[in-house]
Design a protein around this motif. Structure first.
Motif, PDB file in Angstrom:
ATOM      1  N   THR A 124      -3.216  -0.333 -21.261  1.00 55.23           N
ATOM      2  CA  THR A 124      -3.703   0.426 -20.217  1.00 55.23           C
ATOM      3  C   THR A 124      -3.535   0.118 -18.709  1.00 55.23           C
ATOM      4  O   THR A 124      -2.940   0.922 -17.905  1.00 55.23           O
ATOM      5  CB  THR A 124      -5.226   0.785 -20.332  1.00 55.23           C
ATOM      6  N   GLN A 125      -3.422  -1.198 -18.483  1.00 58.54           N
ATOM      7  CA  GLN A 125      -3.211  -1.697 -17.319  1.00 58.54           C
ATOM      8  C   GLN A 125      -1.787  -1.619 -16.729  1.00 58.54           C
ATOM      9  O   GLN A 125      -1.623  -1.197 -15.682  1.00 58.54           O
ATOM     10  CB  GLN A 125      -3.529  -3.223 -17.388  1.00 58.54           C
ATOM     11  N   GLN A 126      -1.117  -1.714 -18.011  1.00 56.94           N
ATOM     12  CA  GLN A 126       0.421  -1.554 -17.582  1.00 56.94           C
ATOM     13  C   GLN A 126       0.688   0.175 -17.153  1.00 56.94           C
ATOM     14  O   GLN A 126       1.486   0.366 -16.244  1.00 56.94           O
ATOM     15  CB  GLN A 126       1.253  -1.752 -18.623  1.00 56.94           C
ATOM     16  N   ARG A 127       0.042   0.889 -17.740  1.00 55.71           N
ATOM     17  CA  ARG A 127       0.044   2.297 -17.428  1.00 55.71           C
ATOM     18  C   ARG A 127      -0.452   2.501 -15.822  1.00 55.71           C
ATOM     19  O   ARG A 127       0.069   3.375 -15.098  1.00 55.71           O
ATOM     20  CB  ARG A 127      -0.668   3.271 -18.371  1.00 55.71           C
ATOM     21  N   GLN A 128      -1.704   1.739 -15.556  1.00 54.56           N
ATOM     22  CA  GLN A 128      -2.216   2.087 -14.266  1.00 54.56           C
ATOM     23  C   GLN A 128      -1.190   1.454 -13.207  1.00 54.56           C
ATOM     24  O   GLN A 128      -1.171   2.048 -12.055  1.00 54.56           O
ATOM     25  CB  GLN A 128      -3.453   1.482 -14.273  1.00 54.56           C
ATOM     26  N   ILE A 129      -0.495   0.313 -13.483  1.00 55.71           N
ATOM     27  CA  ILE A 129       0.540  -0.256 -12.568  1.00 55.71           C
ATOM     28  C   ILE A 129       1.685   0.744 -12.320  1.00 55.71           C
ATOM     29  O   ILE A 129       2.229   1.068 -11.176  1.00 55.71           O
ATOM     30  CB  ILE A 129       0.948  -1.760 -12.890  1.00 55.71           C
ATOM     31  N   ALA A 130       2.002   1.455 -13.509  1.00 59.19           N
ATOM     32  CA  ALA A 130       3.270   2.558 -13.412  1.00 59.19           C
ATOM     33  C   ALA A 130       2.739   3.526 -12.561  1.00 59.19           C
ATOM     34  O   ALA A 130       3.570   4.184 -11.906  1.00 59.19           O
ATOM     35  CB  ALA A 130       3.671   2.945 -14.746  1.00 59.19           C
ATOM     36  N   LEU A 131       1.611   3.999 -12.644  1.00 56.52           N
ATOM     37  CA  LEU A 131       0.924   4.996 -11.915  1.00 56.52           C
ATOM     38  C   LEU A 131       1.106   4.819 -10.268  1.00 56.52           C
ATOM     39  O   LEU A 131       1.543   5.468  -9.772  1.00 56.52           O
ATOM     40  CB  LEU A 131      -0.530   5.602 -12.458  1.00 56.52           C
ATOM     41  N   ALA A 132       0.524   3.504 -10.128  1.00 58.61           N
ATOM     42  CA  ALA A 132       0.596   3.145  -8.887  1.00 58.61           C
ATOM     43  C   ALA A 132       1.933   3.162  -8.218  1.00 58.61           C
ATOM     44  O   ALA A 132       2.236   3.534  -6.881  1.00 58.61           O
ATOM     45  CB  ALA A 132      -0.124   1.819  -8.616  1.00 58.61           C
ATOM     46  N   LEU A 133       2.815   2.641  -9.025  1.00 58.16           N
ATOM     47  CA  LEU A 133       4.206   2.497  -8.487  1.00 58.16           C
ATOM     48  C   LEU A 133       4.736   4.051  -8.268  1.00 58.16           C
ATOM     49  O   LEU A 133       5.913   4.059  -7.444  1.00 58.16           O
ATOM     50  CB  LEU A 133       5.138   1.715  -9.729  1.00 58.16           C
ATOM     51  N   ALA A 134       4.527   4.865  -9.045  1.00 58.82           N
ATOM     52  CA  ALA A 134       5.117   6.316  -9.090  1.00 58.82           C
ATOM     53  C   ALA A 134       4.678   6.820  -7.842  1.00 58.82           C
ATOM     54  O   ALA A 134       5.420   7.547  -6.811  1.00 58.82           O
ATOM     55  CB  ALA A 134       4.680   7.234  -9.893  1.00 58.82           C
ATOM     56  N   HIS A 135       3.266   6.690  -7.396  1.00 64.84           N
ATOM     57  CA  HIS A 135       2.664   6.937  -5.861  1.00 64.84           C
ATOM     58  C   HIS A 135       3.276   6.520  -4.819  1.00 64.84           C
ATOM     59  O   HIS A 135       3.548   6.851  -4.089  1.00 64.84           O
ATOM     60  CB  HIS A 135       0.996   6.848  -6.095  1.00 64.84           C
ATOM     61  N   LEU A 136       3.552   5.049  -5.100  1.00 64.34           N
ATOM     62  CA  LEU A 136       4.318   4.322  -3.966  1.00 64.34           C
ATOM     63  C   LEU A 136       5.809   4.796  -3.751  1.00 64.34           C
ATOM     64  O   LEU A 136       6.265   4.797  -2.643  1.00 64.34           O
ATOM     65  CB  LEU A 136       4.116   2.824  -4.205  1.00 64.34           C
ATOM     66  N   GLU A 137       6.456   5.082  -4.904  1.00 66.84           N
ATOM     67  CA  GLU A 137       7.787   5.637  -4.791  1.00 66.84           C
ATOM     68  C   GLU A 137       7.829   7.046  -3.704  1.00 66.84           C
ATOM     69  O   GLU A 137       8.596   7.197  -2.846  1.00 66.84           O
ATOM     70  CB  GLU A 137       8.377   6.086  -6.154  1.00 66.84           C
ATOM     71  N   ARG A 138       6.867   7.913  -4.014  1.00 67.52           N
ATOM     72  CA  ARG A 138       6.539   8.921  -3.331  1.00 67.52           C
ATOM     73  C   ARG A 138       6.245   8.475  -1.893  1.00 67.52           C
ATOM     74  O   ARG A 138       7.165   9.181  -0.836  1.00 67.52           O
ATOM     75  CB  ARG A 138       5.449   9.881  -3.823  1.00 67.52           C
ATOM     76  N   GLU A 139       5.611   7.674  -1.528  1.00 61.52           N
ATOM     77  CA  GLU A 139       5.164   7.396  -0.407  1.00 61.52           C
ATOM     78  C   GLU A 139       6.336   6.803   0.376  1.00 61.52           C
ATOM     79  O   GLU A 139       6.666   6.912   1.604  1.00 61.52           O
ATOM     80  CB  GLU A 139       3.940   6.405  -0.206  1.00 61.52           C
ATOM     81  N   GLU A 140       7.150   6.159  -0.335  1.00 58.58           N
ATOM     82  CA  GLU A 140       8.475   5.315   0.068  1.00 58.58           C
ATOM     83  C   GLU A 140       9.420   6.483   0.508  1.00 58.58           C
ATOM     84  O   GLU A 140       9.938   6.407   1.878  1.00 58.58           O
ATOM     85  CB  GLU A 140       8.936   4.405  -0.646  1.00 58.58           C
TER      86      GLU A 140
END
Length: 170
Positions: A124-140
């Motif tokens: 679940t922690q890995q999924r949360q990291i993936a979710l944060a990365l996806a949001h940061l991709e959009r922000e980048e």
């Protein structure tokens, strides 16, 4: 004396324009660093089975300032204070955020990510990291678009505003 003042005004306004452009340039770079740090955190936790405080210290050594300070403060808070990982993360985030070129959207993503730190199993922690990365991709992507759109304009506007002010005062 007039010319010296005019030159000073022009230099100051040009400096302000270049400073605004530098902030636009820093934001995508810091977002890339943040994404790399989250990927490294994922590797440390998932595959290295490293405790969160040790992983944060490793990240602090690998990451450039000002983001390294975020992980240093987080690791120190986990080691010295009787607090949860989420509280330590948010406290560290608030302390360092003003030194970064990042915006409120990234702050919210990182705050939400921190709320899940240490509360779930590894998957679940890995999924949360993936979710944060996806949001940061959009922000980048947004930050790169803003940089391409506005950086040159900010530099030019600084110079031209200085010229206008000099002409009006002469």
């Amino acid at each position: 004396m007039k010319w010296f003042g005019a030159l000073l005004i022009l230099a100051a306004s040009t400096w302000l324009g270049f400073a605004a452009a530098r902030v636009l340039h820093e934001r995508p770079r810091q977002l890339r660093q943040l994404k790399a740090a989250l990927r490294a955190l994922e590797a440390e936790v998932m595959y290295g089975h490293t405790p969160l405080a040790d992983a944060a210290m490793h990240l602090a050594r690998q990451t450039a300032a000002p983001l390294s300070e975020l992980f240093e403060r987080f690791a120190a808070a986990l080691c010295t204070e009787e607090t949860s990982a989420a509280e330590a993360w948010e406290k560290s985030l608030r302390a360092v955020w003003g030194k970064t070129a990042l915006k409120q959207g990234e702050f919210e993503v990182m705050k939400q990510f921190g709320a899940t730190l240490g509360q779930y199993d590894r998957l679940t922690q890995q999924r949360q990291i993936a979710l944060a990365l996806a949001h940061l991709e959009r922000e980048e992507a947004e930050a790169l678009d803003n940089q391409a759109r506005y950086a040159k304009m900010a530099k030019s506007l600084g110079v031209l505003a200085g010229l206008l002010l000099v002409i009006l005062l002469m």
